[in-house]
Design a protein around this motif. Structure first.
Motif: not given
Length: 165
Positions: A107-118
Protein backbone atom coordinates in the motif's frame (compact mmCIF):
# COMPACT_ATOMS: atom_id res chain seq x y z
CA UNK A 1 10.24 21.16 -1.83
CA UNK A 2 7.02 19.17 -1.55
CA UNK A 3 4.89 19.37 1.56
CA UNK A 4 4.21 15.64 1.24
CA UNK A 5 6.18 12.43 0.96
CA UNK A 6 5.06 9.01 -0.19
CA UNK A 7 5.00 6.17 2.33
CA UNK A 8 4.92 2.53 1.29
CA UNK A 9 4.50 -0.75 3.07
CA UNK A 10 4.80 -4.22 1.68
CA UNK A 11 4.51 -7.49 3.53
CA UNK A 12 5.36 -11.02 2.50
CA UNK A 13 4.91 -14.41 4.11
CA UNK A 14 8.17 -16.36 3.80
CA UNK A 15 7.93 -20.01 2.78
CA UNK A 16 10.14 -20.85 5.76
CA UNK A 17 12.02 -19.10 8.58
CA UNK A 18 14.69 -16.69 7.32
CA UNK A 19 17.49 -18.97 8.51
CA UNK A 20 16.19 -21.81 6.31
CA UNK A 21 18.48 -22.60 3.33
CA UNK A 22 15.50 -22.10 0.96
CA UNK A 23 15.58 -18.38 1.77
CA UNK A 24 19.35 -17.99 1.49
CA UNK A 25 19.13 -16.21 -1.88
CA UNK A 26 16.76 -13.61 -0.45
CA UNK A 27 18.73 -13.08 2.76
CA UNK A 28 22.00 -12.77 0.81
CA UNK A 29 20.56 -9.86 -1.20
CA UNK A 30 19.03 -7.89 1.69
CA UNK A 31 22.00 -5.64 2.46
CA UNK A 32 22.61 -4.84 -1.22
CA UNK A 33 18.98 -4.03 -1.94
CA UNK A 34 18.66 -1.92 1.21
CA UNK A 35 21.83 -0.01 0.29
CA UNK A 36 20.45 0.50 -3.22
CA UNK A 37 17.30 2.04 -1.72
CA UNK A 38 19.31 4.18 0.70
CA UNK A 39 21.25 5.72 -2.20
CA UNK A 40 18.41 6.00 -4.70
CA UNK A 41 17.22 9.44 -5.83
CA UNK A 42 14.18 10.50 -3.82
CA UNK A 43 14.76 8.07 -0.92
CA UNK A 44 13.90 9.55 2.49
CA UNK A 45 13.72 6.75 5.09
CA UNK A 46 13.19 3.02 5.61
CA UNK A 47 12.02 0.97 8.57
CA UNK A 48 14.86 -0.96 10.17
CA UNK A 49 15.90 -2.46 13.45
CA UNK A 50 19.40 -2.69 14.88
CA UNK A 51 20.03 -5.44 12.31
CA UNK A 52 19.92 -2.82 9.52
CA UNK A 53 16.77 -4.25 7.96
CA UNK A 54 13.20 -4.88 9.07
CA UNK A 55 13.01 -8.68 8.84
CA UNK A 56 13.04 -9.05 12.63
CA UNK A 57 10.26 -6.52 13.24
CA UNK A 58 7.08 -8.44 14.10
CA UNK A 59 3.85 -6.98 12.69
CA UNK A 60 1.64 -10.01 13.35
CA UNK A 61 1.51 -13.30 15.21
CA UNK A 62 2.92 -15.03 12.12
CA UNK A 63 6.72 -15.25 12.57
CA UNK A 64 7.16 -15.74 8.80
CA UNK A 65 5.41 -12.47 7.88
CA UNK A 66 8.03 -9.85 7.13
CA UNK A 67 7.49 -6.15 6.59
CA UNK A 68 9.23 -3.52 4.50
CA UNK A 69 8.37 0.17 4.83
CA UNK A 70 9.94 3.24 3.32
CA UNK A 71 9.29 6.91 2.58
CA UNK A 72 10.10 8.59 -0.73
CA UNK A 73 9.96 12.13 -2.06
CA UNK A 74 7.37 11.16 -4.65
CA UNK A 75 5.72 8.39 -6.63
CA UNK A 76 8.19 8.63 -9.50
CA UNK A 77 11.19 8.05 -7.21
CA UNK A 78 9.69 4.94 -5.64
CA UNK A 79 8.54 3.62 -9.01
CA UNK A 80 12.06 4.05 -10.43
CA UNK A 81 13.59 2.16 -7.50
CA UNK A 82 11.07 -0.70 -7.62
CA UNK A 83 10.86 -1.20 -11.39
CA UNK A 84 13.95 0.42 -12.92
CA UNK A 85 16.77 -0.74 -10.66
CA UNK A 86 18.42 -3.97 -9.54
CA UNK A 87 15.52 -4.31 -7.10
CA UNK A 88 13.48 -5.71 -10.00
CA UNK A 89 15.78 -8.76 -10.24
CA UNK A 90 15.07 -9.66 -6.63
CA UNK A 91 11.36 -8.98 -7.01
CA UNK A 92 11.23 -11.29 -10.05
CA UNK A 93 12.34 -14.18 -7.81
CA UNK A 94 9.87 -13.56 -5.00
CA UNK A 95 7.83 -16.72 -5.66
CA UNK A 96 10.94 -18.77 -4.80
CA UNK A 97 10.89 -17.35 -1.27
CA UNK A 98 7.38 -16.12 -0.47
CA UNK A 99 3.81 -17.39 -0.46
CA UNK A 100 1.64 -15.87 -3.19
CA UNK A 101 -0.49 -13.21 -1.46
CA UNK A 102 -4.25 -13.58 -1.26
CA UNK A 103 -4.90 -10.04 0.02
CA UNK A 104 -3.31 -6.61 -0.25
CA UNK A 105 0.43 -6.90 0.30
CA UNK A 106 1.53 -3.39 -0.70
CA UNK A 107 0.00 0.00 0.00
CA UNK A 108 1.04 3.56 -0.72
CA UNK A 109 -0.14 6.79 0.91
CA UNK A 110 0.90 10.41 1.28
CA UNK A 111 2.03 11.86 4.58
CA UNK A 112 3.30 15.31 5.56
CA UNK A 113 7.00 15.74 4.77
CA UNK A 114 9.04 15.12 7.91
CA UNK A 115 6.62 12.57 9.39
CA UNK A 116 7.53 8.89 9.55
CA UNK A 117 4.95 6.11 9.55
CA UNK A 118 4.79 3.31 12.09
CA UNK A 119 4.46 -0.35 11.18
CA UNK A 120 1.00 -0.29 12.79
CA UNK A 121 -0.02 2.58 10.51
CA UNK A 122 1.24 0.64 7.51
CA UNK A 123 -0.75 -2.42 8.50
CA UNK A 124 -3.82 -0.19 8.90
CA UNK A 125 -3.32 1.12 5.36
CA UNK A 126 -3.11 -2.44 4.02
CA UNK A 127 -6.40 -3.23 5.75
CA UNK A 128 -8.02 -0.15 4.18
CA UNK A 129 -6.82 -1.20 0.74
CA UNK A 130 -8.16 -4.71 1.32
CA UNK A 131 -11.58 -3.43 2.42
CA UNK A 132 -12.11 -0.50 0.07
CA UNK A 133 -9.74 -0.95 -2.85
CA UNK A 134 -7.52 1.95 -3.94
CA UNK A 135 -8.47 5.30 -2.39
CA UNK A 136 -6.52 8.40 -1.44
CA UNK A 137 -5.97 6.74 1.97
CA UNK A 138 -4.27 3.63 0.56
CA UNK A 139 -3.47 3.03 -3.08
CA UNK A 140 -1.22 1.10 -5.46
CA UNK A 141 1.04 1.80 -8.42
CA UNK A 142 -1.77 0.58 -10.67
CA UNK A 143 -4.27 3.03 -9.16
CA UNK A 144 -2.30 5.96 -7.67
CA UNK A 145 -3.61 9.19 -6.16
CA UNK A 146 -1.94 12.59 -5.92
CA UNK A 147 -1.40 14.57 -2.72
CA UNK A 148 -4.77 16.29 -3.19
CA UNK A 149 -6.55 12.90 -3.24
CA UNK A 150 -7.21 12.84 -6.99
CA UNK A 151 -6.60 9.72 -9.11
CA UNK A 152 -3.41 9.90 -11.22
CA UNK A 153 -3.08 8.70 -14.80
CA UNK A 154 -0.97 5.57 -14.37
CA UNK A 155 0.34 5.82 -17.93
CA UNK A 156 1.84 9.22 -17.15
CA UNK A 157 3.81 7.69 -14.29
CA UNK A 158 5.28 4.93 -16.46
CA UNK A 159 6.22 7.38 -19.24
CA UNK A 160 7.98 9.71 -16.81
CA UNK A 161 10.38 7.09 -15.46
CA UNK A 162 13.38 6.44 -17.67
CA UNK A 163 14.86 2.93 -17.65
CA UNK A 164 18.05 2.59 -15.67
CA UNK A 165 21.25 1.71 -17.46
Amino acid sequence: MSRFHLAQINVARALAPLDDPRLAGFVERLDDINALADHSPGFVWRLQSDSGNATDIQVSDDPNLIVNMSVWEDLDALFAYVYRSDHLQVMAQRRRWFVKPTSAFMALWWLPAGELPSAAEGMRRLAILDRQGPTAEAFTFKAPFDTAGRPVDRGALVRQVEPCA
